[in-house]
Design a protein around this motif. Structure first.
Motif, PDB file in Angstrom:
ATOM      1  N   ILE A   1       0.868  -1.155   0.000  1.00  0.00           N
ATOM      2  CA  ILE A   1       0.000   0.000   0.000  1.00  0.00           C
ATOM      3  C   ILE A   1       0.915   1.219   0.000  1.00  0.00           C
ATOM      4  O   ILE A   1       1.845   1.308   0.789  1.00  0.00           O
ATOM      5  CB  ILE A   1      -0.995  -0.024   1.176  1.00  0.00           C
ATOM      6  N   TYR A   2       0.683   2.099  -0.927  1.00  0.00           N
ATOM      7  CA  TYR A   2       1.644   3.141  -1.248  1.00  0.00           C
ATOM      8  C   TYR A   2       1.034   4.512  -1.018  1.00  0.00           C
ATOM      9  O   TYR A   2      -0.079   4.794  -1.476  1.00  0.00           O
ATOM     10  CB  TYR A   2       2.107   3.013  -2.706  1.00  0.00           C
ATOM     11  N   GLN A   3       1.793   5.343  -0.339  1.00  0.00           N
ATOM     12  CA  GLN A   3       1.350   6.712  -0.106  1.00  0.00           C
ATOM     13  C   GLN A   3       2.372   7.686  -0.672  1.00  0.00           C
ATOM     14  O   GLN A   3       3.584   7.517  -0.482  1.00  0.00           O
ATOM     15  CB  GLN A   3       1.192   6.991   1.393  1.00  0.00           C
ATOM     16  N   THR A   4       1.882   8.695  -1.363  1.00  0.00           N
ATOM     17  CA  THR A   4       2.744   9.773  -1.839  1.00  0.00           C
ATOM     18  C   THR A   4       2.060  11.105  -1.616  1.00  0.00           C
ATOM     19  O   THR A   4       0.817  11.188  -1.682  1.00  0.00           O
ATOM     20  CB  THR A   4       3.059   9.602  -3.345  1.00  0.00           C
ATOM     21  N   PRO A   5       2.831  12.172  -1.353  1.00  0.00           N
ATOM     22  CA  PRO A   5       4.257  12.124  -1.053  1.00  0.00           C
ATOM     23  C   PRO A   5       4.510  11.619   0.368  1.00  0.00           C
ATOM     24  O   PRO A   5       3.579  11.507   1.147  1.00  0.00           O
ATOM     25  CB  PRO A   5       4.651  13.602  -1.171  1.00  0.00           C
ATOM     26  N   ARG A   6       5.741  11.296   0.719  1.00  0.00           N
ATOM     27  CA  ARG A   6       6.074  10.906   2.091  1.00  0.00           C
ATOM     28  C   ARG A   6       6.138  12.127   2.995  1.00  0.00           C
ATOM     29  O   ARG A   6       5.761  12.075   4.158  1.00  0.00           O
ATOM     30  CB  ARG A   6       7.415  10.176   2.139  1.00  0.00           C
ATOM     31  N   TYR A   7       6.647  13.212   2.460  1.00  0.00           N
ATOM     32  CA  TYR A   7       6.759  14.465   3.209  1.00  0.00           C
ATOM     33  C   TYR A   7       6.294  15.605   2.313  1.00  0.00           C
ATOM     34  O   TYR A   7       6.579  15.619   1.123  1.00  0.00           O
ATOM     35  CB  TYR A   7       8.209  14.720   3.644  1.00  0.00           C
ATOM     36  N   LEU A   8       5.569  16.553   2.924  1.00  0.00           N
ATOM     37  CA  LEU A   8       5.103  17.715   2.167  1.00  0.00           C
ATOM     38  C   LEU A   8       5.094  18.922   3.088  1.00  0.00           C
ATOM     39  O   LEU A   8       4.454  18.906   4.136  1.00  0.00           O
ATOM     40  CB  LEU A   8       3.702  17.462   1.598  1.00  0.00           C
ATOM     41  N   VAL A   9       5.809  19.951   2.681  1.00  0.00           N
ATOM     42  CA  VAL A   9       5.798  21.239   3.374  1.00  0.00           C
ATOM     43  C   VAL A   9       5.228  22.249   2.391  1.00  0.00           C
ATOM     44  O   VAL A   9       5.750  22.415   1.292  1.00  0.00           O
ATOM     45  CB  VAL A   9       7.210  21.660   3.814  1.00  0.00           C
ATOM     46  N   ILE A  10       4.164  22.926   2.798  1.00  0.00           N
ATOM     47  CA  ILE A  10       3.451  23.784   1.855  1.00  0.00           C
ATOM     48  C   ILE A  10       2.816  24.948   2.600  1.00  0.00           C
ATOM     49  O   ILE A  10       2.616  24.871   3.823  1.00  0.00           O
ATOM     50  CB  ILE A  10       2.397  22.949   1.091  1.00  0.00           C
ATOM     51  N   GLY A  11       2.523  26.002   1.874  1.00  0.00           N
ATOM     52  CA  GLY A  11       1.985  27.197   2.500  1.00  0.00           C
ATOM     53  C   GLY A  11       0.482  27.155   2.723  1.00  0.00           C
ATOM     54  O   GLY A  11      -0.248  26.380   2.088  1.00  0.00           O
ATOM     55  N   THR A  12       0.038  28.008   3.615  1.00  0.00           N
ATOM     56  CA  THR A  12      -1.385  28.109   3.929  1.00  0.00           C
ATOM     57  C   THR A  12      -2.195  28.496   2.691  1.00  0.00           C
ATOM     58  O   THR A  12      -1.754  29.300   1.878  1.00  0.00           O
ATOM     59  CB  THR A  12      -1.590  29.158   5.033  1.00  0.00           C
ATOM     60  N   GLY A  13      -3.389  27.882   2.587  1.00  0.00           N
ATOM     61  CA  GLY A  13      -4.301  28.217   1.507  1.00  0.00           C
ATOM     62  C   GLY A  13      -4.176  27.362   0.268  1.00  0.00           C
ATOM     63  O   GLY A  13      -5.026  27.428  -0.616  1.00  0.00           O
ATOM     64  N   LYS A  14      -3.124  26.538   0.196  1.00  0.00           N
ATOM     65  CA  LYS A  14      -2.935  25.681  -0.978  1.00  0.00           C
ATOM     66  C   LYS A  14      -3.880  24.490  -0.949  1.00  0.00           C
ATOM     67  O   LYS A  14      -4.260  24.002   0.109  1.00  0.00           O
ATOM     68  CB  LYS A  14      -1.492  25.182  -1.027  1.00  0.00           C
ATOM     69  N   LYS A  15      -4.226  24.004  -2.122  1.00  0.00           N
ATOM     70  CA  LYS A  15      -4.991  22.765  -2.244  1.00  0.00           C
ATOM     71  C   LYS A  15      -4.022  21.594  -2.267  1.00  0.00           C
ATOM     72  O   LYS A  15      -3.023  21.619  -2.994  1.00  0.00           O
ATOM     73  CB  LYS A  15      -5.836  22.768  -3.513  1.00  0.00           C
ATOM     74  N   ILE A  16      -4.321  20.565  -1.485  1.00  0.00           N
ATOM     75  CA  ILE A  16      -3.415  19.414  -1.339  1.00  0.00           C
ATOM     76  C   ILE A  16      -4.187  18.131  -1.606  1.00  0.00           C
ATOM     77  O   ILE A  16      -5.317  17.979  -1.140  1.00  0.00           O
ATOM     78  CB  ILE A  16      -2.856  19.336   0.088  1.00  0.00           C
ATOM     79  N   THR A  17      -3.554  17.215  -2.318  1.00  0.00           N
ATOM     80  CA  THR A  17      -4.098  15.864  -2.456  1.00  0.00           C
ATOM     81  C   THR A  17      -3.043  14.865  -2.023  1.00  0.00           C
ATOM     82  O   THR A  17      -1.929  14.872  -2.543  1.00  0.00           O
ATOM     83  CB  THR A  17      -4.535  15.571  -3.893  1.00  0.00           C
TER      84      THR A  17
END
Lengths: 112, 114
Positions: free
Chosen positions: A4-20
């Motif tokens: 079972i695979y998850q991506t990304p392993r790490y994510l640093v992102i700014g406020t207000g962004k859309k993330i999947t």
């Protein structure tokens, strides 16, 4: 060895962004789950699915949404990320009888 | 309804000593019981499970657990701790209560001292 695979392993992102956050499994499992876990803390179920076109909210209220268009794929989306969403997100799958769950390695999400 | 209680959020043992992690459950239906291990920055990995049959269950890495219905317990043991056993351990219960749902305990962090 993860099936079972998850991506990304790490994510640093700014406020207000859309993330999947992506999650895929190769075992043909019907049930899939998303958990939220702060470091060293307990698991909180935020979403689960019994199969294609099935999605249910878990025990912990979350601003995220999920979809299940294909058996093997169960992505989680945050429309507008906030610092309070900073956490680790674990995806899992099981057969319908939940005899045991298989977990991915998680996505560690940091919202600045 | 089902619930899981793990006694002790932290357990510390010396290398070579017995490991005992305690888990008590509550279930109104015949339970499936599980122990999972989580290493840093990883997901959970199944150590062992009890579904039916033999009440002493052997798992990976030398761990075992015994289902005791009269005590509603499923304690995890290992005769001799190794440094590599240091991790977070989760007990879980599932069973048919109108659907199969898994309930996880809060976890026990195992420290192993040299």
């Amino acid at each position: 060895e993860a099936d079972i695979y998850q991506t990304p392993r790490y994510l640093v992102i700014g406020t207000g962004k859309k993330i999947t956050l992506e999650c895929s499994q190769t075992m043909g499992h019907d049930k899939m789950y998303w958990y939220q876990q702060d470091p060293g803390m307990e698991l909180h179920l935020i979403h689960y699915s019994y199969g294609v076109n099935s999605t249910e909210k878990g025990d912990l209220s979350s601003e995220s949404t999920v979809s299940r268009i294909r058996t093997e794929h169960f992505p989680l989306t945050l429309e507008s990320a906030r610092p309070s969403h900073t956490s680790q997100y674990l995806c899992a799958s099981s057969d319908l009888f939940a005899r045991d769950q298989h977990f991915g390695d998680g996505t560690r999400l940091s919202i600045l | 309804a089902q619930s899981v209680t793990q006694l002790g959020s932290h357990v510390s043992v010396s290398e070579g000593a017995l490991v005992l992690l305690r888990c008590n459950y509550s279930s109104s239906v015949p339970p499936y019981l599980f122990w999972y291990v989580q290493y840093p920055n990883q997901g959970l990995q199944l150590l062992l499970k009890y579904t039916t049959g033999a009440t002493l269950v052997k798992g990976i890495n030398g761990f075992e657990a015994e289902f005791k219905k009269s005590e509603t317990s499923f304690h995890l043991t290992k005769p001799s701790a190794h440094m590599s056993d240091a991790a977070e351990y989760f007990c879980a219960v599932s069973g048919y209560t109108g659907g199969f749902k898994t309930i996880f305990g809060a976890g026990t962090r195992l420290f192993v001292k040299a």
